[in-house]
Design a protein around this motif. Structure first.
Motif, PDB file in Angstrom:
ATOM      1  N   GLY A  37       0.821  -1.198   0.000  1.00 48.45           N
ATOM      2  CA  GLY A  37       0.000   0.000   0.000  1.00 48.45           C
ATOM      3  C   GLY A  37       0.854   1.246   0.000  1.00 48.45           C
ATOM      4  O   GLY A  37       2.074   1.190  -0.174  1.00 48.45           O
ATOM      5  N   PRO A  38       0.248   2.399   0.193  1.00 47.60           N
ATOM      6  CA  PRO A  38       1.023   3.646   0.261  1.00 47.60           C
ATOM      7  C   PRO A  38       2.008   3.615   1.427  1.00 47.60           C
ATOM      8  O   PRO A  38       1.675   3.193   2.532  1.00 47.60           O
ATOM      9  CB  PRO A  38      -0.063   4.716   0.465  1.00 47.60           C
ATOM     10  N   ILE A  39       3.242   4.055   1.155  1.00 46.34           N
ATOM     11  CA  ILE A  39       4.270   4.048   2.194  1.00 46.34           C
ATOM     12  C   ILE A  39       4.134   5.315   3.026  1.00 46.34           C
ATOM     13  O   ILE A  39       4.243   6.427   2.493  1.00 46.34           O
ATOM     14  CB  ILE A  39       5.673   3.965   1.563  1.00 46.34           C
ATOM     15  N   PRO A  40       3.871   5.173   4.326  1.00 46.90           N
ATOM     16  CA  PRO A  40       3.697   6.373   5.163  1.00 46.90           C
ATOM     17  C   PRO A  40       5.013   7.117   5.360  1.00 46.90           C
ATOM     18  O   PRO A  40       6.095   6.527   5.349  1.00 46.90           O
ATOM     19  CB  PRO A  40       3.177   5.804   6.485  1.00 46.90           C
ATOM     20  N   GLU A  41       4.908   8.416   5.535  1.00 48.37           N
ATOM     21  CA  GLU A  41       6.090   9.242   5.773  1.00 48.37           C
ATOM     22  C   GLU A  41       6.478   9.191   7.247  1.00 48.37           C
ATOM     23  O   GLU A  41       5.622   9.396   8.120  1.00 48.37           O
ATOM     24  CB  GLU A  41       5.812  10.696   5.369  1.00 48.37           C
ATOM     25  N   PRO A  42       7.750   8.932   7.574  1.00 48.67           N
ATOM     26  CA  PRO A  42       8.155   8.908   8.988  1.00 48.67           C
ATOM     27  C   PRO A  42       8.251  10.328   9.543  1.00 48.67           C
ATOM     28  O   PRO A  42       8.489  11.282   8.806  1.00 48.67           O
ATOM     29  CB  PRO A  42       9.534   8.247   8.942  1.00 48.67           C
ATOM     30  N   ASN A  43       8.049  10.456  10.845  1.00 47.86           N
ATOM     31  CA  ASN A  43       8.157  11.768  11.475  1.00 47.86           C
ATOM     32  C   ASN A  43       9.578  11.986  12.002  1.00 47.86           C
ATOM     33  O   ASN A  43      10.445  11.120  11.925  1.00 47.86           O
ATOM     34  CB  ASN A  43       7.128  11.896  12.607  1.00 47.86           C
ATOM     35  N   GLN A  44       9.798  13.166  12.550  1.00 49.24           N
ATOM     36  CA  GLN A  44      11.128  13.514  13.045  1.00 49.24           C
ATOM     37  C   GLN A  44      11.554  12.664  14.227  1.00 49.24           C
ATOM     38  O   GLN A  44      12.738  12.370  14.399  1.00 49.24           O
ATOM     39  CB  GLN A  44      11.164  15.002  13.419  1.00 49.24           C
ATOM     40  N   ASP A  45      10.589  12.240  15.052  1.00 48.02           N
ATOM     41  CA  ASP A  45      10.935  11.387  16.190  1.00 48.02           C
ATOM     42  C   ASP A  45      11.502  10.045  15.723  1.00 48.02           C
ATOM     43  O   ASP A  45      12.429   9.495  16.332  1.00 48.02           O
ATOM     44  CB  ASP A  45       9.703  11.158  17.065  1.00 48.02           C
ATOM     45  N   ALA A  46      10.930   9.504  14.641  1.00 48.39           N
ATOM     46  CA  ALA A  46      11.426   8.230  14.113  1.00 48.39           C
ATOM     47  C   ALA A  46      12.850   8.386  13.603  1.00 48.39           C
ATOM     48  O   ALA A  46      13.708   7.519  13.828  1.00 48.39           O
ATOM     49  CB  ALA A  46      10.508   7.740  12.996  1.00 48.39           C
ATOM     50  N   ILE A  47      13.119   9.493  12.925  1.00 49.59           N
ATOM     51  CA  ILE A  47      14.470   9.741  12.421  1.00 49.59           C
ATOM     52  C   ILE A  47      15.468   9.857  13.573  1.00 49.59           C
ATOM     53  O   ILE A  47      16.561   9.278  13.544  1.00 49.59           O
ATOM     54  CB  ILE A  47      14.487  11.012  11.555  1.00 49.59           C
ATOM     55  N   ALA A  48      15.090  10.598  14.608  1.00 47.76           N
ATOM     56  CA  ALA A  48      15.978  10.774  15.760  1.00 47.76           C
ATOM     57  C   ALA A  48      16.216   9.454  16.484  1.00 47.76           C
ATOM     58  O   ALA A  48      17.342   9.161  16.916  1.00 47.76           O
ATOM     59  CB  ALA A  48      15.384  11.811  16.709  1.00 47.76           C
ATOM     60  N   THR A  49      15.167   8.629  16.606  1.00 51.13           N
ATOM     61  CA  THR A  49      15.306   7.353  17.307  1.00 51.13           C
ATOM     62  C   THR A  49      16.281   6.419  16.585  1.00 51.13           C
ATOM     63  O   THR A  49      17.169   5.825  17.203  1.00 51.13           O
ATOM     64  CB  THR A  49      13.932   6.674  17.427  1.00 51.13           C
TER      65      THR A  49
END
Length: 547
Positions: free
Chosen positions: A160-172
């Motif tokens: 399906g559509p790939i959701p965009e990660p948020n900044q918290d996910a990038i930082a983690t």
């Protein structure tokens, strides 16, 4: 705990769903029925997969002028390369991949983000691995263990559509990579993409901590070089109080809360050598497995040309090629009269002669001298005299020389590779004697100096001068049993590195344990209990010249 086969299944499903920016996978697995099962499952999901070997040449890989067809027809013809059409490559015997091929494949992956490379690594031990310059570009590093589960097959789930990660996910993900000793930015970027694909395969609209944990475990676990500090294991009373201002000045802590799902997921899949505290994985920078090529830092005199293919790495030797073709010209003109009208000389691929050169490397002789009390009593003075004579010969041959001394509790490099005869003799004359015999430490330092020389294009040779009475272990403790085990282990490492070694036994009587050690080194053993400096020099020179 997730099995290694479940990990392989998940990774292959991710690559088949969306491979953009993931590069592919390293699959470390010996040949056998279980690998055949995995290969069949991969072929089912990647029917257009093309196999290549480490010996593939540039013409077949990238394409170019089809010289044989051009000569046969008299019309310029082009040959398509494997990379012109293939989007999925299977590199077999990846542990034999050269640095040059790894650079070419890495560049291809960088310029074709949707391409997939599956590198099957069949290395027998940690020294035989895919070059790190290429494995770093492949998101997954898999090692399926045991037997394949019944009915093993790759899924074909809808993406399906790939959701965009948020900044918290990038930082983690970035912080998790840092605390596990991963310094490259590629793994966090790959893990971020994998988390989005996992969420899309499961129909999720957001990337939550579950998908972050699974992605981080798949990408980070085999790349981890250390265990993170566990905050729960540290007594808070033993730590000084830190204000918010101090924390902002010193930067973020290199530990995460014990209950963090991402960290715990990575810990669950960490390889055994990380859990055992053995440090970082071997990235294979120096040795590329059984297919390692000998390099030189100088090109020698030309050698006679020989028949060969023009594959992009060899150069045509024109005059020998014309000589090879000349006797056949009358017959070829009768056979192909139309081509004889258009060309003065009719060449065929079997006429090609390629240039060859004698590849020469500056020789590096690493003298590892036992300066312990037992050696000093027996033969150290004779050894010094012999080494001085050998230094003169090495200087005349323009060889590089390095000097390693081991005594007391360790070893030290008294002289880095040099051609200075005066400086080397001065260091040797000042060499003190006395103390224990840390033979393992001497071998360890010798290997380090030799590897430095190899990286500079030299051909290292080690000359070990000792009486073999080792009694100091690598940790500096006086334990004869541990010292012998450490020396044997280091000797095995020297042999695996391919370092040519000469063992000179200078004890008053030949030592059986030193003869056994030379077998572990796969080295020439020379017992010289009654030789003076000149006879010792003659024996060593004979081995170095003809060895």
């Amino acid at each position: 705990m997730t099995s290694s086969w479940d990990q392989a299944l998940t990774c292959m499903n991710v690559l088949s769903a969306r491979s953009d920016g993931l590069g592919g996978a390293v699959i470390r697995m010996r040949a056998g029925p279980d690998r055949d099962i995995l290969m069949r499952a991969i072929k089912g999901r990647f029917p257009s997969m093309v196999k290549i070997t480490p010996n593939v040449d540039d013409l077949h890989l990238f394409g170019g002028v089809n010289l044989a067809g051009t000569l046969a027809t008299g019309v310029l013809q082009h040959q398509a390369g494997i990379l012109d059409n293939a989007q999925v490559l299977c590199l077999t015997m990846a542990e034999r991949c050269s640095a040059a091929l790894a650079a070419r494949l890495g560049t291809y992956l960088d310029t074709h983000p949707s391409a997939v490379l599956l590198a099957f690594d069949e290395g027998a031990d940690g020294d035989e691995t895919l070059p790190s310059s290429l494995s770093e570009r492949l998101a997954f590093q898999l090692s399926p263990e045991g037997h394949a589960p019944n009915g093993f097959d790759l899924g074909a789930g809808a993406l399906g559509p790939i959701p965009e990660p948020n900044q918290d996910a990038i930082a983690t993900l970035t912080h998790s990579a840092a605390v596990f000793g991963i310094t490259s930015l590629r793994p966090p970027t790959m893990a971020l993409r994998v988390s989005g694909i996992l969420a899309a395969l499961n129909g999720a609209e957001t990337v939550d901590e579950t998908y972050l944990s699974e992605a981080a475990a798949l990408v980070f676990a085999q790349r981890a070089t250390r265990l993170p500090e566990d905050a729960a294991d540290t007594d808070a009373t033993d730590q000084p109080e830190t204000s918010a201002q101090d924390e902002s000045e010193t930067g973020p802590s290199e530990s995460l809360p014990q209950g963090d799902l991402v960290v715990e997921a990575i810990k669950a899949l960490l390889p055994a050598h990380i859990l055992a505290g053995l440090g970082a994985m071997n990235t294979g920078a120096a040795g590329q497995g059984a297919g390692q090529t000998r390099i030189g830092n100088r090109r020698g005199r030309p050698l006679p040309a020989r028949s060969g293919r023009l594959d992009g790495r060899r150069r045509l030797d024109l005059l020998p090629t014309l000589r090879a073709a000349a006797p056949w010209q009358p017959l070829r003109r009768k056979r192909w009269p139309d081509r004889a009208m258009r060309s003065h000389i009719l060449l065929l691929p079997q006429d090609f002669r390629v240039k060859r050169y004698e590849i020469r490397s500056d020789r590096l002789i690493v003298f590892a001298v036992d300066a312990s009390g037992s050696a000093a009593i027996s033969r150290l003075n004779e050894a010094k005299g012999a080494i001085e004579l050998l230094l003169g010969e090495a200087y005349a041959a323009r060889d590089h020389v390095a000097l390693v001394s081991f005594r007391d509790q360790g070893a030290e490099c008294l002289l880095t590779p040099t051609r200075s005869l005066v400086q080397t003799k001065r260091k040797l004359a000042a060499l003190p004697g006395g103390g224990g015999t840390p033979l393992a430490a001497g071998l360890q330092e010798t290997l380090a100096i030799a590897e430095q020389g190899r990286r500079r294009g030299m051909s290292p040779i080690a000359v070990l001068v000792t009486d073999g009475k080792t009694n100091i272990a690598l940790d500096g403790t006086a334990n004869r049993s541990n010292a012998r085990e450490d020396a044997t282990r280091m000797a095995t490492q020297l042999r695996r590195s391919g370092l040519k070694t000469l063992v000179v036994d200078i004890a008053a009587r030949p030592q059986p344990q030193l003869r056994d050690l030379s077998q572990h080194l796969d080295a020439r053993y020379i017992p010289l209990p009654r030789a003076d400096a000149h006879r010792l020099t003659a024996a060593v020179s004979s081995v170095l010249d003809h060895g």
